[in-house]
Scaffold this active site. Sequence first.
Site, PDB file in Angstrom:
ATOM      1  N   ASN A 214      38.078  41.719  42.731  1.00  0.00           N
ATOM      2  CA  ASN A 214      37.148  41.155  41.738  1.00  0.00           C
ATOM      3  C   ASN A 214      35.955  41.771  42.781  1.00  0.00           C
ATOM      4  O   ASN A 214      35.620  42.649  43.921  1.00  0.00           O
ATOM      5  CB  ASN A 214      37.228  40.267  41.580  1.00  0.00           C
ATOM      6  CG  ASN A 214      37.131  39.467  42.772  1.00  0.00           C
ATOM      7  OD1 ASN A 214      36.815  39.731  43.751  1.00  0.00           O
ATOM      8  ND2 ASN A 214      38.506  38.731  42.438  1.00  0.00           N
ATOM      9  N   ASP A 283      43.607  35.710  39.559  1.00  0.00           N
ATOM     10  CA  ASP A 283      45.241  34.962  39.152  1.00  0.00           C
ATOM     11  C   ASP A 283      46.613  35.738  39.024  1.00  0.00           C
ATOM     12  O   ASP A 283      47.459  34.835  38.813  1.00  0.00           O
ATOM     13  CB  ASP A 283      44.553  34.635  37.842  1.00  0.00           C
ATOM     14  CG  ASP A 283      43.814  34.432  36.801  1.00  0.00           C
ATOM     15  OD1 ASP A 283      43.172  33.528  38.068  1.00  0.00           O
ATOM     16  OD2 ASP A 283      42.681  34.248  36.730  1.00  0.00           O
ATOM     17  N   LYS A 293      52.647  55.430  47.892  1.00  0.00           N
ATOM     18  CA  LYS A 293      51.266  56.231  47.251  1.00  0.00           C
ATOM     19  C   LYS A 293      52.042  56.236  45.832  1.00  0.00           C
ATOM     20  O   LYS A 293      53.164  57.150  46.334  1.00  0.00           O
ATOM     21  CB  LYS A 293      50.234  57.480  48.355  1.00  0.00           C
ATOM     22  CG  LYS A 293      49.616  57.810  46.709  1.00  0.00           C
ATOM     23  CD  LYS A 293      48.964  58.679  47.356  1.00  0.00           C
ATOM     24  CE  LYS A 293      47.690  58.973  46.267  1.00  0.00           C
ATOM     25  NZ  LYS A 293      46.617  60.478  46.595  1.00  0.00           N
ATOM     26  N   PHE A 327      34.952  26.677  42.466  1.00  0.00           N
ATOM     27  CA  PHE A 327      33.805  27.115  42.041  1.00  0.00           C
ATOM     28  C   PHE A 327      34.176  27.944  40.393  1.00  0.00           C
ATOM     29  O   PHE A 327      35.293  27.819  40.242  1.00  0.00           O
ATOM     30  CB  PHE A 327      33.377  28.219  42.616  1.00  0.00           C
ATOM     31  CG  PHE A 327      32.478  27.476  43.246  1.00  0.00           C
ATOM     32  CD1 PHE A 327      31.048  28.353  43.911  1.00  0.00           C
ATOM     33  CD2 PHE A 327      32.528  27.033  44.571  1.00  0.00           C
ATOM     34  CE1 PHE A 327      30.047  28.241  44.468  1.00  0.00           C
ATOM     35  CE2 PHE A 327      31.560  26.463  46.353  1.00  0.00           C
ATOM     36  CZ  PHE A 327      30.279  27.361  45.368  1.00  0.00           C
ATOM     37  N   LYS A 341      38.243  22.764  33.696  1.00  0.00           N
ATOM     38  CA  LYS A 341      38.146  22.856  35.661  1.00  0.00           C
ATOM     39  C   LYS A 341      38.825  22.119  36.168  1.00  0.00           C
ATOM     40  O   LYS A 341      39.357  21.796  37.349  1.00  0.00           O
ATOM     41  CB  LYS A 341      37.818  23.860  36.157  1.00  0.00           C
ATOM     42  CG  LYS A 341      38.615  24.661  37.780  1.00  0.00           C
ATOM     43  CD  LYS A 341      37.384  26.274  37.436  1.00  0.00           C
ATOM     44  CE  LYS A 341      38.221  26.664  38.458  1.00  0.00           C
ATOM     45  NZ  LYS A 341      37.607  28.508  38.752  1.00  0.00           N
TER      46      LYS A 341
END
Length: 406
Positions: A214, A283, A293, A327, A341
């Site tokens: 991310n 997640d 590869k 967070f 949360k």
Amino acid sequence: MLTGKKILLGITGGIAAFKAASLCSKLVQQGAEVRVIMTKSATKFVTELTLQALSKNPVYTDIFDEKNPAAIAHIDLADWADLVLVAPATANIIGKMTAGIADDMLSTTLLATQSPIMLSPAMNVHMYVHPAVTRNLAELVSRGVMMIEPGEGLLACGYTGKGRMEEPETIVSVVTAYFNRLEKVSHKPLAGKKVVVTAGGTIERIDPVRFITNDSSGKMGFAVARAAQQLGADVVIIAGNTQASPPPGIAITHVESAIDMFEAVSALWEDTDILVKAAAVADYRPKERAAQKMKKSGDTMTLELVKNIDILETLGHKKSSQFLIGFAAETDNLEKYAMDKLRRKNCDLLIGNDVTAMGAGFGSDTNVVHIYDTNGLALSLPVLSKEEVGLRILECAVDRIAGSSE
């Protein structure tokens, strides 16, 4: 409350300059020693004599008018101040500060000072939201300049909106809170505490050359770690993939995947006093990781993902005496998702931020956060540097830890 504090008050040429007289008076009443620099435009709204009488010190307007031959005034004032406060701060002085322009007494002093700077912007609503002004404000905040957000209401120009300089009483309270924070830092309230901070994003390998991750840069986690260090804690960083330099003098463990991060945190868990989960943990991870590869074949490829362990929730339900800070980066319904949360994962504090907000988001040097505890919204912060946000988060933790031990 401000006894002995040396405040250099800069006044620029906006209609809100009339409020600066009251602000100067209130700072002096609180015990501060105030010296004033006025731009020439400011003197069109309020006189030098007024500010001289209120501050009980000479007022500076001209860089070439040296009142003391033994000192260069703008350097002397720049070195003297504990805090430089510019109120009102017009779009013009904000632009000059951003560009490093020094063409009058105030802008030259601002460029020369190493003291903390605090601005109270005041301007027409359309000027305040102009892209050039918002860019300049964000740049100054990223450099550590503190902002007192303007209020909303009827402006002198006749428009109604954001851009009105905050009231003098509010500004004095912000200045007082700033010095109180410095005092708190100096007392090292986290001395003897172990603080573990996770930072950056995790990497979930598809094959040896491809992965899922991310946009987390690690800047927020690193800022929290620096703040914990300033407050006297023994700090450990567990860092995933980052695009920022880690703070010097702090132990750091580098990990890759969510499982790696969970194992690293778990190894420190029993001795941890405060865990700050600032990392953006994936997640899901690929069900199968190719040893070689993967070669291109066909027009589509299906990648099956499986759920990762939820580190925050797992530790939240295992905690005994640990203080847990999570967070939540959201794009909508921030309070709803943040409180859900916090409760599901048994956090003590949950730091929510809307990553679509101006000045917030991954990779930015600034952030806009809302701090929630079990009772709901505890503190809402405007655009601040991530360094300042980190300190504010830990101050909230310190207050709650102290309260629970009384």
